[in-house]
Design an enzyme around this catalytic site. Structure first.
Site, PDB file in Angstrom:
ATOM      1  N   ARG A   1      41.463   3.674   1.251  1.00 44.98           N
ATOM      2  CA  ARG A   1      40.766   4.111   0.160  1.00 44.98           C
ATOM      3  C   ARG A   1      39.721   4.861  -0.395  1.00 44.98           C
ATOM      4  NH1 ARG A   1      37.066  -1.450  -1.670  1.00 44.98           N
ATOM      5  NH2 ARG A   1      36.599  -0.219  -3.645  1.00 44.98           N
TER       6      ARG A   1
ATOM      7  N   CYS B   1      29.740   1.649  -0.496  1.00 46.71           N
ATOM      8  CA  CYS B   1      30.778   0.600  -0.941  1.00 46.71           C
ATOM      9  C   CYS B   1      31.572   1.333  -1.745  1.00 46.71           C
ATOM     10  CB  CYS B   1      30.885  -0.085   0.239  1.00 46.71           C
ATOM     11  SG  CYS B   1      30.089  -1.894  -1.432  1.00 46.71           S
TER      12      CYS B   1
END
Length: 283
Positions: free
Chosen positions: A184, A242
């Site tokens: 990611r 995050c």
């Protein structure tokens, strides 16, 4: 009965077992489902004895935004805590049913609201069950009979917004650590929220949150130091980010355990940055 003190951000199941029935202790179940996983929770209808459910998603997050898990106002947070019977004198231990996943988020929330007598249960419910310690069915959970008097006071240096990130990303005295997976971070792996772009904040560094855990428990401090040492963070301010502000708090907890205290959370995290117009993104 002796006064109860919480002197570390992480407590063991043996510590909690010893103090389980102390009148000044509040135990909170902060379980949420992993957005990136289909993990099943063992015995999801079981709680640690005396636990109260802390609803991150629906009660303790800002519901006026489409960005998930955003911190609510101090007034809203205080009111929700009082409804759970939490007062300002209480010592709080937070756990979740995945070991350590969402519980550090609630630890950070209380600290950001000015309450420092708070800790995460190392290993969460799985470690508690493994030790054969008292559990109860969810339907038998403690009934709240009286409101608390909790009063939040925001500690602004523990939380960052997108404007702060724009100013921080080119500052050599600040390091942004991203807790998402390497895929990611590089944009190779798709985001679980389809509206988001791939990639990462410029000059941020990837440290997947799983690196500081072992089977749902925090690694020993000596191992945490070895993981963080290569980043040369001794004299830097640390901002953790995050996907939606959950696993960033795991990295913050790890950092505090080894003595780094100039730390904060980018609350919007990639759920915000990945949909903003005009902000830089690297892959």
């Amino acid at each position: 009965m002796k006064n109860l003190e919480i002197t570390t951000p992480l407590v063991s199941v043996s510590w909690l077992s010893k103090h389980l029935d102390h009148p000044d202790l509040i135990i909170l179940d902060a379980t949420i489902k992993k957005v990136t996983s289909h993990d099943t929770i063992k015995k999801p209808n079981v709680n640690i004895k005396n636990a109260r459910f802390f609803d991150i998603k629906h009660t303790f997050s800002d519901t006026n935004t489409d960005i998930p898990n955003m911190l609510s106002s101090p007034e809203t947070f205080s009111e929700a805590c009082r409804a759970l019977g939490i007062s300002s004198h209480h010592k709080i231990v937070i756990y979740d049913k995945l070991g350590i996943y969402s519980s550090p988020r609630v630890w950070w929330m209380f600290k950001t609201m000015g309450h420092n007598a708070v800790a995460v249960l190392d290993g969460g419910l799985p470690s508690w069950q493994k030790a054969g310690l008292p559990c109860e069915p969810e339907e038998n959970s403690i009934k709240i009979t009286a409101s608390g008097n909790f009063e939040a006071t925001l500690v602004p240096n523990l939380i960052q917004d997108a404007d702060a990130i724009v100013n921080a990303m080119n500052n050599n005295d600040i390091l942004i650590l991203d807790a998402r997976s390497p895929g990611r971070f590089t944009g190779i792996e798709p985001e679980p929220r389809k509206s988001l772009k791939g990639g990462h904040i410029p000059n941020s560094i990837n440290l997947h949150y799983t690196k500081v855990l072992n089977n749902g428990k925090m690694l020993p401090t000596s191992e945490l130091l070895e993981i963080l040492k290569p980043f040369s963070i001794e004299n830097k301010k640390l901002i953790f980010t995050c996907g939606s502000g959950i696993t960033a708090c795991i990295l913050m907890l790890a950092s505090e355990l080894v003595g780094y205290h100039k730390v904060s959370i980018y609350d919007g995290s990639w759920s915000e940055w990945g949909q903003l117009d005009g902000v830089p993104i690297e892959c």
